[in-house]
Design a protein around this motif. Structure first.
Motif, mmCIF file in Angstrom:
data_model
loop_
_atom_site.group_PDB
_atom_site.id
_atom_site.type_symbol
_atom_site.label_atom_id
_atom_site.label_comp_id
_atom_site.label_asym_id
_atom_site.label_seq_id
_atom_site.Cartn_x
_atom_site.Cartn_y
_atom_site.Cartn_z
ATOM 1 N N THR A 113 -1.899 17.388 -14.466
ATOM 2 C CA THR A 113 -2.270 16.154 -13.758
ATOM 3 C C THR A 113 -3.776 15.916 -13.727
ATOM 4 N N PRO A 114 -4.228 14.860 -14.365
ATOM 5 C CA PRO A 114 -5.637 14.472 -14.169
ATOM 6 C C PRO A 114 -5.711 13.685 -12.865
ATOM 7 N N VAL A 115 -5.988 14.390 -11.764
ATOM 8 C CA VAL A 115 -5.838 13.792 -10.439
ATOM 9 C C VAL A 115 -6.617 12.496 -10.283
ATOM 10 N N GLU A 116 -7.852 12.503 -10.711
ATOM 11 C CA GLU A 116 -8.668 11.306 -10.527
ATOM 12 C C GLU A 116 -8.063 10.105 -11.249
ATOM 13 N N ALA A 117 -7.551 10.333 -12.447
ATOM 14 C CA ALA A 117 -6.971 9.233 -13.216
ATOM 15 C C ALA A 117 -5.701 8.712 -12.556
ATOM 16 N N VAL A 118 -4.901 9.611 -12.009
ATOM 17 C CA VAL A 118 -3.657 9.181 -11.365
ATOM 18 C C VAL A 118 -3.969 8.377 -10.106
ATOM 19 N N LEU A 119 -4.977 8.802 -9.366
ATOM 20 C CA LEU A 119 -5.287 8.123 -8.109
ATOM 21 C C LEU A 119 -6.072 6.840 -8.299
ATOM 22 N N PHE A 120 -6.946 6.831 -9.308
ATOM 23 C CA PHE A 120 -7.844 5.679 -9.425
ATOM 24 C C PHE A 120 -7.835 4.993 -10.786
ATOM 25 N N HIS A 143 0.848 -1.196 0.000
ATOM 26 C CA HIS A 143 0.000 0.000 0.000
ATOM 27 C C HIS A 143 0.884 1.248 0.000
ATOM 28 N N ALA A 144 1.931 1.224 0.798
ATOM 29 C CA ALA A 144 2.823 2.374 0.878
ATOM 30 C C ALA A 144 3.518 2.632 -0.461
ATOM 31 N N VAL A 145 3.953 1.583 -1.127
ATOM 32 C CA VAL A 145 4.617 1.762 -2.421
ATOM 33 C C VAL A 145 3.649 2.358 -3.429
ATOM 34 N N GLY A 146 2.430 1.812 -3.435
ATOM 35 C CA GLY A 146 1.426 2.324 -4.363
ATOM 36 C C GLY A 146 1.189 3.810 -4.155
ATOM 37 N N VAL A 147 0.880 4.155 -2.925
ATOM 38 C CA VAL A 147 0.608 5.553 -2.592
ATOM 39 C C VAL A 147 1.839 6.417 -2.850
ATOM 40 N N GLY A 148 3.002 5.857 -2.571
ATOM 41 C CA GLY A 148 4.240 6.619 -2.706
ATOM 42 C C GLY A 148 4.572 7.022 -4.125
ATOM 43 N N LEU A 170 4.228 7.107 3.738
ATOM 44 C CA LEU A 170 3.207 7.124 2.696
ATOM 45 C C LEU A 170 2.329 8.360 2.778
ATOM 46 N N SER A 171 2.018 8.765 4.001
ATOM 47 C CA SER A 171 1.242 9.987 4.168
ATOM 48 C C SER A 171 2.015 11.193 3.662
ATOM 49 N N SER A 203 -2.807 4.878 -8.164
ATOM 50 C CA SER A 203 -1.889 4.629 -7.051
ATOM 51 C C SER A 203 -2.582 4.285 -5.738
ATOM 52 N N LEU A 204 -3.798 4.797 -5.512
ATOM 53 C CA LEU A 204 -4.395 4.549 -4.199
ATOM 54 C C LEU A 204 -4.912 3.127 -4.045
ATOM 55 N N LEU A 205 -5.208 2.476 -5.163
ATOM 56 C CA LEU A 205 -5.841 1.159 -5.028
ATOM 57 C C LEU A 205 -5.057 0.018 -5.654
ATOM 58 N N VAL A 206 -3.880 0.285 -6.167
ATOM 59 C CA VAL A 206 -3.122 -0.774 -6.840
ATOM 60 C C VAL A 206 -2.787 -1.907 -5.858
ATOM 61 N N SER A 207 -2.546 -1.571 -4.590
ATOM 62 C CA SER A 207 -2.206 -2.625 -3.635
ATOM 63 C C SER A 207 -3.360 -3.602 -3.458
ATOM 64 N N GLY A 208 -4.589 -3.090 -3.668
ATOM 65 C CA GLY A 208 -5.737 -3.971 -3.550
ATOM 66 C C GLY A 208 -5.668 -5.125 -4.536
ATOM 67 N N LEU A 209 -5.114 -4.854 -5.711
ATOM 68 C CA LEU A 209 -5.030 -5.912 -6.712
ATOM 69 C C LEU A 209 -3.893 -6.887 -6.450
ATOM 70 N N LEU A 210 -2.971 -6.491 -5.590
ATOM 71 C CA LEU A 210 -1.956 -7.452 -5.187
ATOM 72 C C LEU A 210 -2.525 -8.353 -4.096
ATOM 73 N N VAL A 211 -3.297 -7.774 -3.197
ATOM 74 C CA VAL A 211 -3.754 -8.503 -2.016
ATOM 75 C C VAL A 211 -5.039 -9.284 -2.242
ATOM 76 N N LEU A 212 -6.052 -8.654 -2.816
ATOM 77 C CA LEU A 212 -7.372 -9.286 -2.861
ATOM 78 C C LEU A 212 -7.437 -10.594 -3.647
ATOM 79 N N PRO A 213 -6.959 -10.646 -4.886
ATOM 80 C CA PRO A 213 -7.040 -11.938 -5.589
ATOM 81 C C PRO A 213 -6.256 -13.039 -4.867
#
Lengths: 266, 255, 276
Positions: A106-113, A32-37, A87-88, A186-196
């Protein structure tokens, strides 16, 4: 859209393979930290065309990994606290950078999600490259990862080169994260490592079986999630993770209700 | 006959703390050696040094590969792997990164599980096994490493009677075949019963030799400090504090 | 000296200062517990799942604060449930909850007209938009936190450092844990307004980390963390006032810089001591 789907499906390979070890080694917070970072790195990369978002993200991921690994050695500051602060702080740096020229680029929404439309051929190419690298590296290193995760004390004298294995895994997490950013953000990429992989953990009996299972589950979740995101006109990263979470919940529920497989739970 | 293990002036330090100091001994092939000492005496450190896992000063000579049975508490809880999978790990160092365990390897692993009395548990997830059963699986893994020297760290603590019996049986067989076994333990009575020789550590080597050489008041006091009682003129050791059992151990011949 | 007093002439800034001071102290102090218990990921997860609770409350027309508290409680409950399963570590439990709930929350926001435009505010906070209601809430939380620490501070500290001992002494450790989680949740809800979801963790961990390096015992650490949190809040807002930088981001960067300075300072001291 086609490219997003192609990239997404290719990405399910490294996401599933690396994600399996993230789950087995409890590296979810780190991921999560790497993603956000990567956020500030992408902002800089978008604002300075010579750098570009990919290099920016890669540099940021490397910097965050080095910081966390370096600082977490100090016993006085433990429990992932430094990771949390890092990460914060990275997000704050990104937010601060969102002024002036950077704000426009920067298209903020696209970068974050993530985004459905802004995927380039280069993005797809990079995804393929990392997928191949992951297959090779984790194929070769699978047994070492197994022994080091299960029993470090035995693995080290048996010749497993623990430090290399650890660094290799951390590097894989960073590489996979960076190439997955365009699709899921970046905010949710870790979810795809963990959830599946977490879902695979419930369904599989052995660690090695989790590897292909996580990839398959990830591919399905990405495919369905992207289609849904287009229908709803919602950011892909968010929709995919919401779906992945629901899938996990359903599988867990089924496991509770029908504990047919002899799996260790309590 | 050259010694299977030769140690000369071995020293190990972790930062400012000296874990082992000037340890010298030799172990002949076919011996079953017990390594004794209180907590923190450096028993595990000695094993790690012999395995080549820690930096050390002094000379170390041991025939590789060295088979290893680490303490059970170090394995990860709830890891998705079955008993056969764990034993197969023992073959990995021999295989190199491009080869997979062959059918022969798998059958060999099953045979080893049978040797430790767990043939019917090959497919059981490791963490569904009892403590003693897990210990036996780790022993089978060590056997799969096919080393002439085997090191075991507290293999008998917390194990049920059958597991202890099987472990000691396997060790005895190893020694009969010319293998060398080193076992750390804090169970003096058991060590006295089964080991040929003993090493007593308390950072430095306090004593080395047979049971009679070791079980004197002088040696025990130097190793265990104040935890020695003298009953009927014979020394007895109060059991390790971390075991909550404060009954003094009677030595085998004290009647 | 005008630069010092200038911001205080603006009513918006006065409210922002009040919020920052209160939040900094509360988050700093309670963050010490988060730090000591290794709850960094829990704090981060709560920060992200709050958004789901807030959105649902908004959609149902209910009070936003209730949604936030509900989300936090849900996070703690679900993560405990998940972590009780031996297959999943606490780390992975959070790793599952955070993206699921956050993803769902953001999806709902995207589907809600009007809300989507304010996504950035939700994520990064809008301390300059602080209302009197927000301030009242912050003050209330601060009072509750202060009262709790005064009355049950020793017990909370004990259960954080030596749980078996606390249990042996007859304390209801489960209840104390719940109390602590409740307090941390309240602190998170207050900080949410000021710095937003994605920056929340810094307010909880940063001052506490710095204080940990500066002090040797518990209560001085808590006091130092509160002081540092407040200081960061004030300094951050000064920076925000004199530049185009957003309030929340500015505060968090001050927090991070503080930590870096303290850590570097300690390292320098250690090196010179060895050299001597």
């Amino acid at each position: 859209m086609q490219r997003a789907l192609l990239a997404g499906l290719v990405l399910s390979v490294p996401l599933g393979l690396v994600g399996t070890w993230v789950v087995l080694r409890a590296l979810a917070f780190f991921s999560h930290a790497v993603g956000v970072g990567t956020f500030p790195g992408v902002v800089v990369g978008l604002g300075v065309p010579a750098i570009g978002p990919f290099l920016g993200a890669a540099a940021a991921a490397a910097a965050l990994t080095a910081t966390v690994v370096g600082l977490e050695r100090d016993e006085r500051v433990r429990g992932g606290a430094v990771t949390g602060l890092a990460l914060s702080a990275a997000m704050a740096v990104g937010a601060v950078l969102l002024t002036g020229a950077f704000a426009v680029a920067t298209p903020v929404e696209a970068v974050l999600f993530g985004s459905l439309l802004a995927i380039t051929e280069a993005d797809v190419g990079r995804a393929v490259a990392v997928a191949v690298l992951a297959l090779v590296a984790l194929g070769i290193g699978a047994r070492r990862l197994l022994t080091v995760t299960f029993d470090r004390h035995w693995a080290a004298p048996a010749g497993a080169r623990v430090v290399l294995v650890d660094l290799g895994l951390l590097g894989s997490i960073s590489a996979t994260t960076v190439v997955a950013l365009p699709v899921v953000g970046s905010l949710l990429v870790s979810g795809l490592l963990v959830l599946p992989a977490a879902t695979a953990r419930v369904l599989c009996r052995g660690a090695f079986a989790m590897l292909p299972a996580a990839c398959a589950i990830c591919a399905a979740e990405i495919g369905i999630g992207l289609a849904l995101a287009r229908e709803l006109d919602a950011p892909p990263g968010a929709v995919i993770c919401a779906g992945a979470g629901a899938t996990f919940a359903v599988v867990m529920l089924a496991d509770r209700l029908w504990p047919g497989r002899r799996g260790s739970r309590r | 006959m050259s010694a299977a293990i030769t140690v000369d002036g071995l020293g190990v330090s972790f930062g400012a703390r000296t874990a082992l100091e000037d340890v010298t001994f030799a172990v002949p092939a076919g011996a079953f050696v017990g390594v004794l000492g209180p907590n923190g005496a450096g028993k595990t450190t000695l094993l790690r040094a012999l395995l080549g896992d820690v930096a050390h000063s002094g000379r170390l000579d041991v025939e590789r590969p060295v088979a290893y049975v680490p303490q059970l508490s170090h394995t990860q809880d709830a890891f998705p792997i079955d008993a056969l999978g764990v034993v197969l790990m023992g073959t990995y160092p021999r295989l190199g990164w491009w080869r997979r365990p062959s059918r022969t390897d798998r059958e060999g692993a099953r045979a080893l599980l049978d040797r430790v009395g767990l043939a019917d548990r090959a497919r059981t997830p490791f963490d569904e096994l009892s403590g003693g059963q897990r210990q036996r699986v780790l022993l089978a893994r060590a056997l799969a490493q096919q080393g002439r020297v085997m090191l075991l760290d507290e293999p008998l603590s917390g194990a049920d009677a059958r597991s202890r019996e099987l472990v000691l049986d396997v060790i005895a067989e190893q020694c009969r075949r010319g293998g060398t076994v080193l076992m750390t333990t804090h169970d003096l009575a058991e060590a006295a019963r089964v080991c040929d020789r003993m090493l007593v550590l308390n950072r430095a080597l306090v004593a080395e030799g047979s049971t009679e050489d070791i079980f004197t008041e002088d040696v025990l006091r130097r190793a265990y400090g104040g935890d020695v009682l003298v009953l009927d003129g014979r020394p007895a050791l109060i059991d390790d504090p971390h075991h909550h059992d404060r009954s003094p151990e009677r030595l085998p011949w004290s009647g | 000296m005008e630069w010092l007093t200038d911001p205080w002439t603006s009513e918006i800034m006065r409210r922002a200062f009040a919020e920052a001071i209160v939040m900094g102290a509360v988050a700093g102090a309670l963050g010490c517990f988060v730090l000591v218990r290794g709850l960094g990921f829990l704090g981060e997860s709560v920060a992200h799942t709050l958004i789901l609770g807030v959105v649902i409350a908004f959609l149902l027309g209910g009070p936003v604060a209730l949604g936030a508290v509900g989300a936090a409680a849900g996070t703690v409950a679900l993560s405990s449930l998940l972590a009780a399963d031996r297959r999943f570590s606490v780390d992975v439990s959070m790793g599952v909850l955070l993206p699921s709930c956050f993803g769902l929350g953001v999806t709902l926001i995207a589907l809600t007209d009007g809300y989507r435009a304010r996504l950035e505010d939700t994520l990064f906070g809008a301390i300059l938009g602080v209302t009197d209601l927000d301030l009242a809430l912050a003050a209330a939380v601060a009072l509750v936190a202060a009262a709790t620490l005064l009355l049950a501070g020793k017990e909370l500290a004990l259960v954080s450092f030596d749980r078996p001992m606390a249990q042996a002494m007859g304390y209801r450790v489960g209840l104390l844990d719940l109390l602590l989680f409740a307090l941390v949740t309240l602190a998170a809800v207050v900080a949410l307004r000021a710095v937003g979801n994605v920056l929340l963790t810094a307010m909880l961990l940063g001052p506490a980390l710095s204080a940990r390096l500066l002090t040797r015992t518990w209560w001085p650490m808590v006091a130092t963390a509160a002081a540092l949190g407040t200081l960061a809040g004030v300094l951050g807002l000064y920076w925000s006032w004199s530049s185009a930088v957003g309030g929340g981001a500015a505060i968090v960067l001050v927090v991070a810089t503080m930590f870096v300075l303290v850590a570097a300072g300690r390292a320098a001291v250690a090196v010179t001591r060895v050299a001597r």
